[in-house]
Design an enzyme around this catalytic site. Structure first.
Site, PDB file in Angstrom:
ATOM      1  N   HIS A  67     -27.119  16.938  -1.470  1.00  0.00           N
ATOM      2  CA  HIS A  67     -26.642  18.273  -1.136  1.00  0.00           C
ATOM      3  C   HIS A  67     -25.419  17.874  -0.330  1.00  0.00           C
ATOM      4  O   HIS A  67     -24.207  18.194  -0.239  1.00  0.00           O
ATOM      5  CB  HIS A  67     -27.424  19.400  -0.899  1.00  0.00           C
ATOM      6  N   GLU A  68     -25.921  17.583   0.895  1.00  0.00           N
ATOM      7  CA  GLU A  68     -24.751  17.190   2.156  1.00  0.00           C
ATOM      8  C   GLU A  68     -23.876  15.931   1.664  1.00  0.00           C
ATOM      9  O   GLU A  68     -22.530  16.267   2.033  1.00  0.00           O
ATOM     10  CB  GLU A  68     -25.406  17.006   3.465  1.00  0.00           C
ATOM     11  N   HIS A  71     -20.800  17.725  -0.352  1.00  0.00           N
ATOM     12  CA  HIS A  71     -19.846  18.239   0.597  1.00  0.00           C
ATOM     13  C   HIS A  71     -19.118  17.099   1.174  1.00  0.00           C
ATOM     14  O   HIS A  71     -17.784  17.089   1.113  1.00  0.00           O
ATOM     15  CB  HIS A  71     -20.436  18.850   1.977  1.00  0.00           C
TER      16      HIS A  71
END
Length: 149
Positions: A67-68, A71
């Protein structure tokens, strides 16, 4: 898990799932309470919640890291890196990252039980049993366990 092990794990997941290197720093940040991780725009570093990583499985840890990294990689490609952007949602689904952080285990100190129906309530704070009643049946509550930290 140490910061060095986390760094190696993030670099390995970045190469395996995104086919791109992770060229910045990933560390644990004990101040994170409700989120699994955070991406810093200015420094392009990643912070992760150490309590969450200690409580979840390795597959869930990988989901938070992915998820990170979504980004991170989208920001570096000048594409939509925010949660609401279609680019972010598509990349997250493609790599199999988690949309939300897994729930942390409840840290209940007090256990109350209804005397009528037997329903149990786990609470972090002490409550007045003369003032509150069972939400299901309206019966009286009693303190079962007082677990001090």
């Amino acid at each position: 898990m140490t910061d060095q092990e986390l760094q190696q794990m993030v670099e390995a997941i970045s190469l395996a799932a995104f086919h791109r290197p992770f060229a910045h720093q990933a560390t644990f940040n004990a101040r994170l309470k409700t989120t699994g991780g955070r991406f810093h725009l200015q420094t392009q570093t990643l912070d992760f919640n150490p309590r969450l990583f200690a409580a979840v499985s390795p597959a869930q840890q990988a989901g938070v890291i992915k998820h990170e990294l979504c980004h991170y990689h989208l920001y570096r490609q000048h594409r939509g890196y925010q949660h609401r952007d279609a680019d972010f949602k598509q990349l997250l689904a493609a790599v199999g990252g988690s949309r939300y952080a897994p729930a942390l285990p409840q840290l209940a100190k007090y256990c109350y039980q209804c005397q009528a129906c037997g329903h149990q309530y786990l609470r972090q704070r002490r409550m007045n049993v003369r003032r509150y009643a069972c939400g299901r049946c309206g019966g009286k509550l009693r303190l079962l366990a007082n677990r001090p930290r």
